[in-house]
Scaffold this motif. Sequence first.
Motif, PDB file in Angstrom:
ATOM      1  N   SER A   1       0.809  -1.214   0.000  1.00 19.91           N
ATOM      2  CA  SER A   1       0.000   0.000   0.000  1.00 19.91           C
ATOM      3  C   SER A   1       0.845   1.269   0.000  1.00 19.91           C
ATOM      4  O   SER A   1       0.342   2.348  -0.313  1.00 19.91           O
ATOM      5  CB  SER A   1      -0.931   0.010   1.209  1.00 19.91           C
ATOM      6  N   LEU A   2       2.129   1.150   0.335  1.00 17.39           N
ATOM      7  CA  LEU A   2       3.005   2.330   0.271  1.00 17.39           C
ATOM      8  C   LEU A   2       3.368   2.683  -1.156  1.00 17.39           C
ATOM      9  O   LEU A   2       3.840   3.791  -1.422  1.00 17.39           O
ATOM     10  CB  LEU A   2       4.283   2.081   1.077  1.00 17.39           C
ATOM     11  N   GLY A   3       3.215   1.749  -2.094  1.00 20.60           N
ATOM     12  CA  GLY A   3       3.543   2.013  -3.483  1.00 20.60           C
ATOM     13  C   GLY A   3       4.957   1.589  -3.820  1.00 20.60           C
ATOM     14  O   GLY A   3       5.652   0.932  -3.036  1.00 20.60           O
ATOM     15  N   SER A   4       5.399   1.964  -5.002  1.00 16.21           N
ATOM     16  CA  SER A   4       6.745   1.628  -5.471  1.00 16.21           C
ATOM     17  C   SER A   4       7.523   2.907  -5.745  1.00 16.21           C
ATOM     18  O   SER A   4       6.947   3.950  -6.085  1.00 16.21           O
ATOM     19  CB  SER A   4       6.683   0.763  -6.731  1.00 16.21           C
ATOM     20  N   PHE A   5       8.849   2.797  -5.619  1.00 13.49           N
ATOM     21  CA  PHE A   5       9.717   3.961  -5.728  1.00 13.49           C
ATOM     22  C   PHE A   5      10.966   3.584  -6.520  1.00 13.49           C
ATOM     23  O   PHE A   5      11.453   2.454  -6.421  1.00 13.49           O
ATOM     24  CB  PHE A   5      10.113   4.461  -4.337  1.00 13.49           C
ATOM     25  N   PRO A   6      11.541   4.515  -7.296  1.00 15.56           N
ATOM     26  CA  PRO A   6      12.737   4.192  -8.079  1.00 15.56           C
ATOM     27  C   PRO A   6      14.002   4.053  -7.241  1.00 15.56           C
ATOM     28  O   PRO A   6      14.972   3.445  -7.687  1.00 15.56           O
ATOM     29  CB  PRO A   6      12.856   5.363  -9.061  1.00 15.56           C
ATOM     30  N   THR A   7      13.981   4.634  -6.027  1.00 17.22           N
ATOM     31  CA  THR A   7      15.140   4.571  -5.137  1.00 17.22           C
ATOM     32  C   THR A   7      14.656   4.275  -3.728  1.00 17.22           C
ATOM     33  O   THR A   7      13.692   4.893  -3.269  1.00 17.22           O
ATOM     34  CB  THR A   7      15.912   5.897  -5.156  1.00 17.22           C
ATOM     35  N   VAL A   8      15.328   3.327  -3.046  1.00 13.00           N
ATOM     36  CA  VAL A   8      14.883   2.949  -1.706  1.00 13.00           C
ATOM     37  C   VAL A   8      16.068   2.832  -0.753  1.00 13.00           C
ATOM     38  O   VAL A   8      17.192   2.510  -1.145  1.00 13.00           O
ATOM     39  CB  VAL A   8      14.097   1.617  -1.703  1.00 13.00           C
ATOM     40  N   LEU A   9      15.762   3.108   0.519  1.00 11.02           N
ATOM     41  CA  LEU A   9      16.672   2.863   1.641  1.00 11.02           C
ATOM     42  C   LEU A   9      15.832   2.175   2.707  1.00 11.02           C
ATOM     43  O   LEU A   9      14.849   2.754   3.193  1.00 11.02           O
ATOM     44  CB  LEU A   9      17.253   4.179   2.164  1.00 11.02           C
ATOM     45  N   ILE A  10      16.172   0.924   3.060  1.00 13.17           N
ATOM     46  CA  ILE A  10      15.335   0.142   3.967  1.00 13.17           C
ATOM     47  C   ILE A  10      16.178  -0.379   5.119  1.00 13.17           C
ATOM     48  O   ILE A  10      17.147  -1.127   4.905  1.00 13.17           O
ATOM     49  CB  ILE A  10      14.665  -1.041   3.236  1.00 13.17           C
ATOM     50  N   ASN A  11      15.808   0.008   6.339  1.00 12.78           N
ATOM     51  CA  ASN A  11      16.441  -0.500   7.544  1.00 12.78           C
ATOM     52  C   ASN A  11      15.388  -1.237   8.366  1.00 12.78           C
ATOM     53  O   ASN A  11      14.472  -0.603   8.920  1.00 12.78           O
ATOM     54  CB  ASN A  11      17.062   0.642   8.352  1.00 12.78           C
ATOM     55  N   ARG A  12      15.493  -2.549   8.419  1.00 12.17           N
ATOM     56  CA  ARG A  12      14.529  -3.353   9.162  1.00 12.17           C
ATOM     57  C   ARG A  12      14.949  -3.418  10.624  1.00 12.17           C
ATOM     58  O   ARG A  12      16.103  -3.768  10.929  1.00 12.17           O
ATOM     59  CB  ARG A  12      14.433  -4.758   8.572  1.00 12.17           C
ATOM     60  N   THR A  13      14.022  -3.142  11.543  1.00 11.33           N
ATOM     61  CA  THR A  13      14.378  -3.041  12.959  1.00 11.33           C
ATOM     62  C   THR A  13      13.955  -4.253  13.775  1.00 11.33           C
ATOM     63  O   THR A  13      14.271  -4.316  14.964  1.00 11.33           O
ATOM     64  CB  THR A  13      13.741  -1.780  13.575  1.00 11.33           C
ATOM     65  N   ASP A  14      13.231  -5.211  13.188  1.00 16.08           N
ATOM     66  CA  ASP A  14      12.909  -6.448  13.884  1.00 16.08           C
ATOM     67  C   ASP A  14      13.583  -7.618  13.164  1.00 16.08           C
ATOM     68  O   ASP A  14      14.088  -7.483  12.046  1.00 16.08           O
ATOM     69  CB  ASP A  14      11.393  -6.660  13.983  1.00 16.08           C
ATOM     70  N   SER A  15      13.603  -8.777  13.806  1.00 14.84           N
ATOM     71  CA  SER A  15      14.256  -9.944  13.234  1.00 14.84           C
ATOM     72  C   SER A  15      13.513 -10.414  11.989  1.00 14.84           C
ATOM     73  O   SER A  15      12.286 -10.498  11.974  1.00 14.84           O
ATOM     74  CB  SER A  15      14.312 -11.067  14.276  1.00 14.84           C
ATOM     75  N   GLY A  16      14.257 -10.731  10.938  1.00 16.92           N
ATOM     76  CA  GLY A  16      13.652 -11.205   9.699  1.00 16.92           C
ATOM     77  C   GLY A  16      14.397 -10.693   8.483  1.00 16.92           C
ATOM     78  O   GLY A  16      15.286  -9.831   8.580  1.00 16.92           O
ATOM     79  N   ASN A  17      14.045 -11.225   7.318  1.00 20.87           N
ATOM     80  CA  ASN A  17      14.723 -10.901   6.075  1.00 20.87           C
ATOM     81  C   ASN A  17      14.117  -9.675   5.398  1.00 20.87           C
ATOM     82  O   ASN A  17      12.982  -9.288   5.669  1.00 20.87           O
ATOM     83  CB  ASN A  17      14.627 -12.083   5.097  1.00 20.87           C
ATOM     84  N   ILE A  18      14.895  -9.087   4.490  1.00 21.19           N
ATOM     85  CA  ILE A  18      14.402  -8.125   3.510  1.00 21.19           C
ATOM     86  C   ILE A  18      14.486  -8.788   2.143  1.00 21.19           C
ATOM     87  O   ILE A  18      15.542  -9.284   1.752  1.00 21.19           O
ATOM     88  CB  ILE A  18      15.227  -6.822   3.504  1.00 21.19           C
ATOM     89  N   ASN A  19      13.374  -8.805   1.422  1.00 22.92           N
ATOM     90  CA  ASN A  19      13.343  -9.341   0.057  1.00 22.92           C
ATOM     91  C   ASN A  19      12.479  -8.400  -0.776  1.00 22.92           C
ATOM     92  O   ASN A  19      11.255  -8.468  -0.747  1.00 22.92           O
ATOM     93  CB  ASN A  19      12.778 -10.765   0.049  1.00 22.92           C
ATOM     94  N   TYR A  20      13.138  -7.505  -1.505  1.00 18.70           N
ATOM     95  CA  TYR A  20      12.452  -6.416  -2.202  1.00 18.70           C
ATOM     96  C   TYR A  20      12.637  -6.601  -3.705  1.00 18.70           C
ATOM     97  O   TYR A  20      13.774  -6.658  -4.202  1.00 18.70           O
ATOM     98  CB  TYR A  20      13.026  -5.081  -1.759  1.00 18.70           C
ATOM     99  N   ALA A  21      11.535  -6.707  -4.430  1.00 16.50           N
ATOM    100  CA  ALA A  21      11.572  -6.870  -5.883  1.00 16.50           C
ATOM    101  C   ALA A  21      10.881  -5.696  -6.547  1.00 16.50           C
ATOM    102  O   ALA A  21       9.811  -5.259  -6.115  1.00 16.50           O
ATOM    103  CB  ALA A  21      10.898  -8.176  -6.282  1.00 16.50           C
ATOM    104  N   SER A  22      11.490  -5.191  -7.622  1.00 16.28           N
ATOM    105  CA  SER A  22      10.927  -4.071  -8.366  1.00 16.28           C
ATOM    106  C   SER A  22      10.747  -4.478  -9.829  1.00 16.28           C
ATOM    107  O   SER A  22      11.606  -5.172 -10.398  1.00 16.28           O
ATOM    108  CB  SER A  22      11.846  -2.856  -8.277  1.00 16.28           C
ATOM    109  N   LEU A  23       9.653  -4.027 -10.444  1.00 19.85           N
ATOM    110  CA  LEU A  23       9.419  -4.300 -11.858  1.00 19.85           C
ATOM    111  C   LEU A  23      10.116  -3.286 -12.754  1.00 19.85           C
ATOM    112  O   LEU A  23      10.178  -3.484 -13.971  1.00 19.85           O
ATOM    113  CB  LEU A  23       7.910  -4.291 -12.143  1.00 19.85           C
TER     114      LEU A  23
END
Length: 397
Positions: A132-154
């Motif tokens: 629901s946040l949408g998609s962006f051409p540039t991202v910076l992602i810092n995850r603060t809880d335990s778990g993976n980041i898996n980010y795919a862009s079209l």
Amino acid sequence: VVAGRVRSVDGTITLSSLVSNTAIANAAGPARVAAENGSVGVRADRGAVIVNGQVAAQGVGSDVSFISNFVSSSSTDPAAVRFGPLADVAATDQLAIDAPNSMPSGDPAAKLTAARLSLRAKLFGNTAPPASLGSFPTVLINRTDSGNINYASLASLTVEGATTVNGSIAFSAPDLRVSGGIATVGATTDVTLTATADNLRIDGAVTAQRDINLNAPGGSITGNSGVRTALLTAPRTVNVAARTSAVLSTKAQSLQAQLTNANAVLDVADDDGVEVSSALLTAGGTVALKVGSPALGGATTIGLVNAGPSGTVSIDSFGDIVENTIDPAADIVARTLSLTSSNGRIALDTQADIVSASTLQKTAPITIKDIGTGATPLTLRSISGVGTGADVTITSP
């Protein structure tokens, strides 16, 4: 703090609550907070940020930021930053959401647009920000809880950075660039970067606690403009799959690489020693390895380097250049082979036509066994050892 209509012709707008929520909403009509030549900052130290209206930051370099320390224990709890159905957020430059104790939520009708997204938040059972946040051409992602980041862009994607507290990180896009640091935490965590159609460019340092996996099946893996990548640090293996070239700076225990294009180039600089488990250029090309340094030492151990019968291989190592398993099979396949060790010995089985080899350390021997299946008889272009005990032994059928 409830903001219905706030406007700035020139300058930044800041909305802040120290003890409760900060909301952009208006029961009497559409809410709008707009900086016509500036940024908008919305903060709630002990409450939530609730957006159900228009927020606009216009002008070159203008940002919108939402900051909340509100605590959510699960993804079903009220979020620290919430976007309602009337939310329409637009930033000329960056949209920043800083909610380290929660995951932002958004109504499907909410609209968020910006050139860049910066997100610091929990993701709970998810591996990417809410759709629901949408998609962006540039991202910076810092995850603060335990778990993976898996980010795919079209679409083409630039990653300005990413971190986890205990999880792996993966990004994929048709064309992928890493411009800032990526780092995992957790003993079994990896980093995987994939350009599905074009090039993978890495200009930010990448650090994994296990393996780094780099994939560009339709292009190259380099820094911007084809230069060497930023440092890739992995205590186990850097795995590489590319089409045309891979120009890498590594600090890893092991390297595995496969390039598929004719005349492909694999160029690797590793600063403290590496085992090349497998480097395969399936249609031929050039392999160049620069390994170790006086400060860190470093030897080169070879499983298989295959540049094809017309290819070129050069290895410049501070320490030894030796095979990882003593057997009769060729460790290096090439037409032209150059080996230099500054502070160690050379001991390899080869399949080559033209060989140069030198050791610079006294008593460091050279032992090369060519299996004799090259296109022409073995030619020794230059063989050099230094001092007593620097014996040279070269055999070929």
